[in-house]
Design an enzyme around this catalytic site. Structure first.
Site, PDB file in Angstrom:
ATOM      1  N   VAL B  91      23.398 -47.100 -37.194  1.00 34.85           N
ATOM      2  CA  VAL B  91      23.427 -46.194 -36.381  1.00 34.85           C
ATOM      3  C   VAL B  91      24.696 -45.224 -36.786  1.00 34.85           C
ATOM      4  O   VAL B  91      25.732 -45.714 -36.842  1.00 34.85           O
ATOM      5  CB  VAL B  91      23.761 -46.601 -35.017  1.00 34.85           C
ATOM      6  CG1 VAL B  91      23.760 -45.628 -33.853  1.00 34.85           C
ATOM      7  CG2 VAL B  91      22.715 -47.839 -34.606  1.00 34.85           C
ATOM      8  N   CYS B  92      24.482 -43.990 -37.179  1.00 32.84           N
ATOM      9  CA  CYS B  92      25.282 -43.081 -37.456  1.00 32.84           C
ATOM     10  C   CYS B  92      26.603 -42.968 -36.471  1.00 32.84           C
ATOM     11  O   CYS B  92      26.409 -42.545 -35.173  1.00 32.84           O
ATOM     12  CB  CYS B  92      24.888 -41.678 -37.724  1.00 32.84           C
ATOM     13  SG  CYS B  92      26.167 -40.690 -38.261  1.00 32.84           S
ATOM     14  N   ILE B  93      27.759 -43.398 -36.977  1.00 33.23           N
ATOM     15  CA  ILE B  93      28.986 -43.486 -36.139  1.00 33.23           C
ATOM     16  C   ILE B  93      29.423 -42.149 -35.432  1.00 33.23           C
ATOM     17  O   ILE B  93      29.782 -42.217 -34.386  1.00 33.23           O
ATOM     18  CB  ILE B  93      30.167 -44.231 -36.766  1.00 33.23           C
ATOM     19  CG1 ILE B  93      31.480 -44.437 -35.972  1.00 33.23           C
ATOM     20  CG2 ILE B  93      30.791 -43.370 -38.273  1.00 33.23           C
ATOM     21  CD1 ILE B  93      32.339 -45.246 -36.261  1.00 33.23           C
ATOM     22  N   SER B  96      26.994 -41.009 -32.974  1.00 35.88           N
ATOM     23  CA  SER B  96      27.151 -41.969 -31.910  1.00 35.88           C
ATOM     24  C   SER B  96      28.198 -41.674 -30.841  1.00 35.88           C
ATOM     25  O   SER B  96      28.114 -41.667 -29.749  1.00 35.88           O
ATOM     26  CB  SER B  96      27.485 -43.378 -32.167  1.00 35.88           C
ATOM     27  OG  SER B  96      26.210 -43.957 -32.906  1.00 35.88           O
TER      28      SER B  96
END
Lengths: 106, 146, 120
Positions: B91-93, B96
């Protein structure tokens, strides 16, 4: 061969025509999600797109719709009578494998 | 004939796929399409190199999604598939944090009252998307519907 | 590191949706990693290159400022589709000079020349 996916209805979005303007002979196009409404394209519904698709069919461009999306929307019968061949999820995977790369139009 | 044979052989080969998911669950069909595609690829004995959740797709990893019990539970369904096949789900930080999806480390770092990343998903940077493009045989993006 | 040629196709206008910004962030990440990347602005994506942006009027960061970082990140090619520009009544003088104009035929060649496509 490039596989193109299109997920918007041609009645609300330029997505399909933007895609078709860039396909090459031998490419394949699959309509998914709201894209499956494109299976209703005919001489009296979006006629210019209809004749464009006919020309592309003649240059060996393949046209498909994703069956679960068409069935969900009650478009199975219409799809079956259209130029778009219905594919299952597994057949969609096969098409991605067969293609050299995938371009997604959304 | 020869061409047909090549195509058929290719279909027998196991390939490494990366699936990019850009749509939020519930609102968009993108995540549903991506899930079915991932499942179909696994059933056909392909490998999933990486699932990459980006843009509104990060919401798929939220453990706080609350739906009636008879509806599909997006994060839990992904988590089950991830566990069953030992998939890497990134999940792209950056996406997010901007959308309020945090693991415990980030919640502490930014003094937030809670974390909500479903176990099985990992926060990481965009480098993992670029790496996936380089390392996978096929990459497919499920874009937002809305 | 393998040297697959990555094409990033950007079809999203700036500001209305964060995806335009997130696509550029992907391009910058690829550049920073030394990946072989081409960025192609197509359809609504061409608006990213048009005019003098004053996004402070809507509380946004300047998208054009991000674009100007592209050369610093070693992005090999930045291209824009002439047909998309013409269709929107935009003159090439109004376009950022960061991108090279290519015709529709070249767009298809670019699709063919790359190994993998990130579609935004």
């Amino acid at each position: 061969m490039i596989l193109h996916t299109v997920n918007k209805s041609p009645y609300s979005s330029q997505c399909l025509s933007d895609c078709l303007n860039r396909v090459s002979a031998g490419d394949k196009v699959i309509l998914i999600e709201d894209g499956v409404y494109g299976a209703t394209i005919a001489t009296d519904a979006l006629p210019s797109l209809h004749s464009f698709i006919q020309r592309l069919l003649a240059s060996q461009v393949g046209f498909y719709t994703l069956r679960p999306d068409a069935e969900a929307r009650g478009l199975e019968a219409i799809s079956e009578q259209s130029a778009f061949k219905l594919l299952s999820d597994h057949e969609f995977v096969d098409l991605v494998v067969e293609a050299n790369k995938v371009l997604n139009w959304y | 004939m020869g061409h047909q044979l090549i195509c058929d052989l290719r279909l027998l080969t196991s390939m490494k796929f990366t699936i990019v998911i850009l749509g939020a669950p519930y609102t968009d069909e993108a995540a549903e399409s991506a899930f079915r595609f991932t499942q179909a690829a696994l059933e056909k004995n392909h490998q999933i190199y990486r699932l990459f959740f980006y843009h509104d797709g990060v919401h798929n990893a939220s453990s706080l999604i609350t739906l009636p019990q008879d509806e599909i539970q997006p994060a839990q369904r992904w988590a089950n598939l991830i566990a069953q096949y030992d998939l890497e789900a990134i999940v792209c930080i950056a996406s997010s944090l901007r959308r309020g999806l945090l693991n415990e480390t980030e919640a502490k770092r930014f003094s937030k009252p809670a974390s909500n990343l479903t176990p099985g998903f990992k926060l990481a940077g965009l480098g993992d998307l670029v790496d996936a493009a380089q390392q996978s045989d096929r990459l497919i993006t499920f874009g937002p519907t809305s | 590191m393998n040297d697959k040629r990555i094409l990033l196709v950007c079809r999203i206008a700036p500001y209305g949706n964060s995806l335009a910004r997130e696509s550029l962030e992907t391009a910058l990440a690829a550049g920073a990693m030394g990946a072989k990347i081409t960025l192609l602005f197509l359809d609504e994506g061409i608006w990213q290159l048009v005019g003098q942006h004053k996004p402070e009027t809507i509380g946004h960061k300047n998208h054009a400022a991000m674009l100007s970082a592209l050369p610093l990140y070693d992005i090999e090619q930045v291209l824009v589709d002439q047909d998309s520009v013409d269709k929107r009544n935009i003159g090439s003088a109004e376009l950022s000079e960061i991108a090279e104009l290519i015709d529709g035929h070249r767009v298809k060649e670019i699709f063919a020349d790359h190994d993998v496509v990130l579609s935004f």
